[in-house]
Design a protein around this motif. Structure first.
Motif, mmCIF file in Angstrom:
data_model
loop_
_atom_site.group_PDB
_atom_site.id
_atom_site.type_symbol
_atom_site.label_atom_id
_atom_site.label_comp_id
_atom_site.label_asym_id
_atom_site.label_seq_id
_atom_site.Cartn_x
_atom_site.Cartn_y
_atom_site.Cartn_z
ATOM 1 N N GLU A 183 35.848 25.707 36.530
ATOM 2 C CA GLU A 183 35.655 26.776 35.540
ATOM 3 C C GLU A 183 35.855 28.121 36.229
ATOM 4 O O GLU A 183 35.334 28.343 37.315
ATOM 5 N N THR A 184 36.677 28.993 35.614
ATOM 6 C CA THR A 184 36.891 30.322 36.205
ATOM 7 C C THR A 184 36.519 31.425 35.218
ATOM 8 O O THR A 184 36.494 32.596 35.578
ATOM 9 N N HIS A 185 36.266 31.061 33.971
ATOM 10 C CA HIS A 185 36.046 32.085 32.947
ATOM 11 C C HIS A 185 34.631 32.648 32.980
ATOM 12 O O HIS A 185 33.672 31.943 33.271
ATOM 13 N N LEU A 186 34.562 33.927 32.639
ATOM 14 C CA LEU A 186 33.317 34.678 32.812
ATOM 15 C C LEU A 186 32.115 34.072 32.076
ATOM 16 O O LEU A 186 31.082 33.794 32.701
ATOM 17 N N PRO A 230 52.897 35.414 36.913
ATOM 18 C CA PRO A 230 53.758 34.363 36.347
ATOM 19 C C PRO A 230 53.214 33.771 35.052
ATOM 20 O O PRO A 230 53.981 33.370 34.179
ATOM 21 N N TYR A 231 51.885 33.709 34.910
ATOM 22 C CA TYR A 231 51.329 33.197 33.653
ATOM 23 C C TYR A 231 51.810 34.046 32.467
ATOM 24 O O TYR A 231 52.366 33.528 31.487
ATOM 25 N N GLY A 232 51.618 35.372 32.585
ATOM 26 C CA GLY A 232 52.059 36.275 31.513
ATOM 27 C C GLY A 232 53.573 36.208 31.321
ATOM 28 O O GLY A 232 54.065 36.209 30.189
ATOM 29 N N VAL A 270 40.970 47.234 31.974
ATOM 30 C CA VAL A 270 40.538 47.202 30.566
ATOM 31 C C VAL A 270 41.564 46.438 29.737
ATOM 32 O O VAL A 270 42.764 46.678 29.875
ATOM 33 N N LEU A 271 41.095 45.520 28.908
ATOM 34 C CA LEU A 271 41.992 44.841 27.954
ATOM 35 C C LEU A 271 41.281 44.751 26.613
ATOM 36 O O LEU A 271 40.320 43.997 26.466
ATOM 37 N N VAL A 272 41.724 45.559 25.667
ATOM 38 C CA VAL A 272 41.112 45.540 24.335
ATOM 39 C C VAL A 272 42.230 45.500 23.293
ATOM 40 O O VAL A 272 43.212 46.247 23.396
ATOM 41 N N SER A 298 32.632 47.950 36.171
ATOM 42 C CA SER A 298 33.138 46.569 36.042
ATOM 43 C C SER A 298 34.214 46.521 34.949
ATOM 44 O O SER A 298 34.313 47.427 34.113
ATOM 45 N N CYS A 299 35.014 45.445 34.949
ATOM 46 C CA CYS A 299 36.141 45.349 34.007
ATOM 47 C C CYS A 299 35.664 45.268 32.557
ATOM 48 O O CYS A 299 34.580 44.743 32.275
ATOM 49 N N VAL A 300 36.505 45.736 31.662
ATOM 50 C CA VAL A 300 36.223 45.663 30.222
ATOM 51 C C VAL A 300 37.130 44.610 29.589
ATOM 52 O O VAL A 300 38.338 44.601 29.833
ATOM 53 N N LYS A 323 29.014 36.189 40.274
ATOM 54 C CA LYS A 323 29.564 37.306 41.055
ATOM 55 C C LYS A 323 30.370 38.209 40.126
ATOM 56 O O LYS A 323 31.209 37.716 39.366
ATOM 57 N N ILE A 324 30.121 39.501 40.212
ATOM 58 C CA ILE A 324 30.946 40.466 39.458
ATOM 59 C C ILE A 324 32.134 40.841 40.338
ATOM 60 O O ILE A 324 31.956 41.406 41.415
ATOM 61 N N PHE A 325 33.321 40.527 39.852
ATOM 62 C CA PHE A 325 34.532 40.817 40.640
ATOM 63 C C PHE A 325 34.968 42.267 40.433
ATOM 64 O O PHE A 325 35.727 42.560 39.511
ATOM 65 N N TYR A 378 46.170 35.911 22.300
ATOM 66 C CA TYR A 378 44.705 35.951 22.397
ATOM 67 C C TYR A 378 44.276 36.954 23.447
ATOM 68 O O TYR A 378 44.905 37.067 24.499
ATOM 69 N N PHE A 379 43.133 37.572 23.188
ATOM 70 C CA PHE A 379 42.459 38.318 24.245
ATOM 71 C C PHE A 379 41.474 37.314 24.885
ATOM 72 O O PHE A 379 41.907 36.216 25.213
ATOM 73 N N ASN A 380 40.195 37.616 25.077
ATOM 74 C CA ASN A 380 39.364 36.654 25.820
ATOM 75 C C ASN A 380 38.661 35.678 24.884
ATOM 76 O O ASN A 380 37.631 36.014 24.288
ATOM 77 N N ARG A 415 37.242 42.975 44.034
ATOM 78 C CA ARG A 415 38.096 42.778 42.852
ATOM 79 C C ARG A 415 38.868 41.463 42.980
ATOM 80 O O ARG A 415 39.228 41.074 44.098
ATOM 81 N N ARG A 416 39.142 40.843 41.849
ATOM 82 C CA ARG A 416 39.984 39.642 41.831
ATOM 83 C C ARG A 416 41.430 40.100 41.610
ATOM 84 O O ARG A 416 41.666 40.943 40.732
ATOM 85 N N ALA A 417 42.359 39.529 42.370
ATOM 86 C CA ALA A 417 43.760 39.964 42.250
ATOM 87 C C ALA A 417 44.269 39.754 40.823
ATOM 88 O O ALA A 417 43.969 38.732 40.200
ATOM 89 N N GLY A 418 45.027 40.713 40.327
ATOM 90 C CA GLY A 418 45.695 40.532 39.033
ATOM 91 C C GLY A 418 44.853 40.894 37.823
ATOM 92 O O GLY A 418 45.294 40.699 36.688
ATOM 93 N N ASP A 419 43.633 41.406 38.013
ATOM 94 C CA ASP A 419 42.774 41.766 36.869
ATOM 95 C C ASP A 419 43.024 43.207 36.419
ATOM 96 O O ASP A 419 42.721 44.137 37.155
ATOM 97 N N PRO A 420 43.544 43.432 35.209
ATOM 98 C CA PRO A 420 43.597 44.800 34.693
ATOM 99 C C PRO A 420 42.170 45.305 34.422
ATOM 100 O O PRO A 420 41.283 44.508 34.122
ATOM 101 N N PRO A 435 31.331 31.088 30.524
ATOM 102 C CA PRO A 435 30.764 29.808 30.970
ATOM 103 C C PRO A 435 30.098 29.895 32.338
ATOM 104 O O PRO A 435 29.059 29.277 32.562
ATOM 105 N N ILE A 436 30.672 30.705 33.227
ATOM 106 C CA ILE A 436 30.065 30.835 34.559
ATOM 107 C C ILE A 436 28.699 31.521 34.452
ATOM 108 O O ILE A 436 27.714 31.085 35.053
ATOM 109 N N ILE A 437 28.630 32.571 33.654
ATOM 110 C CA ILE A 437 27.338 33.253 33.448
ATOM 111 C C ILE A 437 26.307 32.257 32.906
ATOM 112 O O ILE A 437 25.166 32.183 33.377
#
Ligand code: UFG
Length: 324
Positions: free
Chosen positions: A187-190, A140-142, A288-290, A218-220, A206-208, A168-170, A281-286, A192-194
């Motif tokens: 916070e959910t973004h990679l 729904p966000y997209g 690769v996104l470049v 792992s995701c790109v 945690k690597i999803f 925007y990408f990431n 895996r986290r639901a909804g994660d493609p 800041p969490i790292i």
């Protein structure tokens, strides 16, 4: 054109863009309800507290500050949350934006810069995503962002409202001075969490998903510095005002890094070691996104000035002395 209303200007990307607008001689006015934004992120900037859906208040603010263009950053942005609570997303990210656009049309404001997202493309069918890539969002966000992109095309044809759609990408990193940066609750973004793990504020990262079809499983993702995004906003606004045309641009560095690579780079840049765990895996994660950002480079003369190490460095400085 000088007077720019920055809706959601007290949030992460908005506040960086406001700072750059001011530095480049514009007169930004922040409009924010502070539900997610931070007043401390826009000290010294003209500020109006108000809601995106409040047409009357917006009309007063447009007149009071003689607003000539609107940049819109006030959106809900969590993919997972949007799946659970689509109504909130469609209301905030579509219904209220249409009311903002109507207020603009009624008050004769012709230029709109819209924060859209890579999430409008869904699962990529090409290695790098250009503006020509099919848009089939998977959450729904997209969907909410794509719907506004469509509304903008119709508002241009019918009312002459010109828009610049920026996908925007990431987004990552913080301003070089370390006074403003990213702060979401939760916070959910990679990155800041790292960095919170590196700073000892979290036990681990945690690597999803480690079974994606990528070089290390792992995701790109394509990380783009928040100041590079800000410069694109200003270039897009100036181009739109000069040409009088609507346009759209994908904004990324064009280079992908795996989640594991980002963690290793963060360990190197910060000089800190921290615990890394693997998770489902986290639901909804493609996978690769470049971005293919050739169009932004060609048409706007946009350049990215921050590579991944610089992105991490600025975010690390912010994490260590964050004020909000
Ligand atoms: N990740 C982890 N562990 C974490 C957090 C994230 O492994 O603790 C992974 C994710 O699974 C993903 C990658 O790191 O593979 C990046 O995740 P983010 O949550 O940082 O960012 P997203 O790519 O999910 O989302 C970002 C924006 C969205 C936008 C999307 C566009 O935050 O608003 O890009 O694709 F929709």
């Amino acid at each position: 054109m000088k007077n720019i209303l920055v809706v959601g200007g007290a949030g992460y990307i908005g506040s960086h863009c406001v700072k750059m607008l001011k530095e480049r001689g514009y007169n930004p006015v922040v409009y924010d309800n502070l539900s997610k934004g931070h007043r401390a992120a826009v000290r010294g900037i003209k500020f109006e507290k108000g809601d995106l859906g409040d047409k009357k208040k917006l009309a007063r603010v447009f007149k009071k500050h003689d607003i000539e263009a609107v940049m819109h950053f006030a959106a809900f942005i969590e993919v997972g949350e949007s799946v659970k609570e689509p109504a909130r997303y469609y209301n905030n990210n579509i219904v209220k934006v249409i009311s903002l656009l109507d207020a603009m049309v009624e008050n004769g404001i012709k230029y709109f810069v819209f924060s859209s997202t890579a999430a409008t493309f869904g699962e990529p069918v090409e290695p790098k995503i250009s503006e020509a890539h099919p848009q089939n969002p998977i959450n729904p966000y997209g969907q909410s962002k794509l719907m506004v992109e469509k509304v903008l095309k119709d508002y241009d044809k019918a009312y002459g409202l010109k828009s610049s759609v920026l996908r925007y990408f990431n987004a990552a990193g913080a301003d070089d001075g370390g006074k403003i940066g990213e702060s979401h609750t939760p916070e959910t973004h990679l990155l800041p969490i790292i960095l919170q793990a590196a700073a000892g504020k979290r036990e681990s990262i945690k690597i999803f998903g480690t079974d994606y079809p990528t070089k290390d499983g792992s995701c790109v993702r394509d990380f783009v510095h928040v100041n590079d995004l800000s410069s694109a906003h200003i270039l897009a606004l100036e181009k739109m005002a000069r040409s009088g045309e609507s346009d759209d641009f994908n904004l990324g560095s064009g280079e992908g890094f795996t989640v594991k690579e980002v963690i290793e780079s963060a360990k190197r840049v910060t000089g800190r070691d921290f615990k890394v765990e693997t998770a489902a895996r986290r639901a909804g994660d493609p996978a690769v996104l470049v971005a293919d950002s050739a169009k932004a480079k060609r048409v706007l003369g946009w350049e990215t000035l921050y590579n991944l190490d610089k992105i991490i460095k600025t975010a690390w400085r912010w994490e260590q002395k964050r004020r909000y």
